[in-house]
Scaffold this motif. Structure first.
Motif, short mmCIF file in Angstrom:
data_model
loop_
_atom_site.label_atom_id
_atom_site.label_comp_id
_atom_site.label_asym_id
_atom_site.label_seq_id
_atom_site.Cartn_x
_atom_site.Cartn_y
_atom_site.Cartn_z
N TYR A 35 0.84 -1.20 0.00
CA TYR A 35 0.00 0.00 0.00
C TYR A 35 0.87 1.26 0.00
O TYR A 35 0.59 2.24 -0.69
N ILE A 36 1.93 1.23 0.78
CA ILE A 36 2.84 2.38 0.85
C ILE A 36 3.52 2.61 -0.50
O ILE A 36 3.57 3.75 -0.99
N ASP A 37 4.03 1.56 -1.08
CA ASP A 37 4.72 1.69 -2.37
C ASP A 37 3.78 2.25 -3.43
O ASP A 37 4.16 3.15 -4.21
N ASN A 38 2.57 1.74 -3.49
CA ASN A 38 1.60 2.21 -4.49
C ASN A 38 1.19 3.66 -4.25
O ASN A 38 1.04 4.43 -5.20
N ALA A 39 1.02 4.03 -2.99
CA ALA A 39 0.66 5.41 -2.67
C ALA A 39 1.79 6.36 -3.04
O ALA A 39 1.56 7.43 -3.63
N LEU A 64 -8.31 15.51 -5.17
CA LEU A 64 -7.34 14.87 -6.05
C LEU A 64 -7.84 14.82 -7.48
O LEU A 64 -9.05 14.80 -7.72
N PRO A 65 -6.92 14.78 -8.46
CA PRO A 65 -7.34 14.56 -9.85
C PRO A 65 -8.10 13.24 -9.96
O PRO A 65 -7.79 12.27 -9.24
N ASP A 66 -9.06 13.18 -10.83
CA ASP A 66 -9.91 12.00 -10.94
C ASP A 66 -9.11 10.72 -11.18
O ASP A 66 -9.45 9.67 -10.64
N ASN A 70 -8.99 7.06 -6.96
CA ASN A 70 -9.24 5.70 -6.51
C ASN A 70 -7.97 4.99 -6.04
O ASN A 70 -8.00 4.27 -5.04
N ILE A 71 -6.87 5.20 -6.74
CA ILE A 71 -5.64 4.52 -6.33
C ILE A 71 -5.17 5.02 -4.96
O ILE A 71 -4.68 4.25 -4.14
N LEU A 72 -5.37 6.31 -4.68
CA LEU A 72 -4.97 6.83 -3.37
C LEU A 72 -6.03 6.54 -2.31
O LEU A 72 -5.69 6.36 -1.13
N ASP A 155 -19.58 10.59 2.46
CA ASP A 155 -19.81 10.54 1.02
C ASP A 155 -18.93 9.51 0.33
O ASP A 155 -19.32 8.92 -0.68
N ILE A 156 -17.73 9.28 0.89
CA ILE A 156 -16.81 8.32 0.29
C ILE A 156 -16.87 6.98 0.99
O ILE A 156 -17.04 5.93 0.36
N SER A 157 -16.73 6.98 2.31
CA SER A 157 -16.61 5.72 3.05
C SER A 157 -17.94 5.18 3.55
O SER A 157 -18.01 4.02 3.98
N GLY A 158 -18.97 6.02 3.55
CA GLY A 158 -20.24 5.60 4.11
C GLY A 158 -20.30 5.70 5.62
O GLY A 158 -21.26 5.26 6.26
N ALA A 159 -19.25 6.29 6.22
CA ALA A 159 -19.19 6.39 7.69
C ALA A 159 -18.55 7.71 8.09
O ALA A 159 -17.80 8.32 7.32
N ASN A 160 -18.85 8.15 9.30
CA ASN A 160 -18.25 9.34 9.88
C ASN A 160 -17.65 9.00 11.23
O ASN A 160 -17.99 7.98 11.84
#
Length: 205
Positions: A35-39, A64-66, A70-72, A155-160
């Motif tokens: 995950y770290i490498d990809n980020a 973020l740019p579209d 998703n990758i981030l 809005d993104i995760s469905g949770a607060n």
């Protein structure tokens, strides 16, 4: 600034027999590192975001740019979630003080809280996380899919809420030891929760 793999404060076998050494080592050095490498790769051409902490970054996914969102979301989310997860693990602690009082106030008892947490974890279809979150001085249990985190916003995760305890229910977290027995893995979690750290997070939010 590149994200780096946080060191554990305990050896990989410290949580035996509940969380096994082999899984912990693979989980930390392979899955979390990926995950770290990809980020880091995704941030190479985003200098305006590359100096943010990972928590600041996941709070700004909508900026973020579209083609990077998703990758981030997945990989910065994975880095955030696992960095928190390692802190939540330790044998030999119990809920106490203001944290214990708050759990009993919100869930009627520690036992009822654990039952609710376990049912939520079992109801998470596929991969994801189960969180105890604090919001407006109230505690609640929420679930997020994949590597989403409540700090990303509803809005993104469905949770607060601010996560003060979390359990990874991706199969990579338990399959070597528990195979398809997710409930056994979930119940084993109570033997390795670092309630001291949860108490710190509870009082800091």
């Amino acid at each position: 600034m590149s994200f780096i793999l946080p060191s554990l404060t305990y050896p990989y076998d410290a949580l035996e027999p509940f969380f096994d050494e082999k899984t912990m080592k693979i989980h930390h050095t392979k899955h979390h590192q990926a995950y770290i490498d990809n980020a880091n790769t995704a941030l190479n051409d985003l200098p305006e975001f590359s100096n943010l902490s990972v928590i600041e970054l996941i709070k700004k996914l909508n900026h973020l740019p579209d083609h990077k969102k998703n990758i981030l979301r997945n990989n910065a989310g994975g880095h955030t979630n696992h960095s928190l997860f390692w802190k939540y693990l330790k044998k030999g602690t119990i809920p106490q003080g203001s944290l214990k009082d708050a759990i009993e106030h919100n869930f009627s008892s520690i036992s009822s809280f654990k039952d609710h947490f376990e049912k939520t974890a079992m109801n998470r279809f596929g991969s994801g996380w189960i969180w105890l979150v604090k919001q407006h001085n109230m505690l609640s249990i929420v679930s997020t899919a994949n590597q989403d985190n409540p700090l990303m916003g509803k809005d993104i995760s469905g949770a607060n809420g601010y996560p003060i305890l979390g359990l990874d229910v991706w199969e990579h977290a338990y399959y070597l030891k528990y195979q398809n027995r997710r409930l056994d893995y979930i119940k084993s979690f109570w033997n390795v929760v670092n309630w001291d750290e949860v108490h710190i997070q509870f009082n800091q939010t």
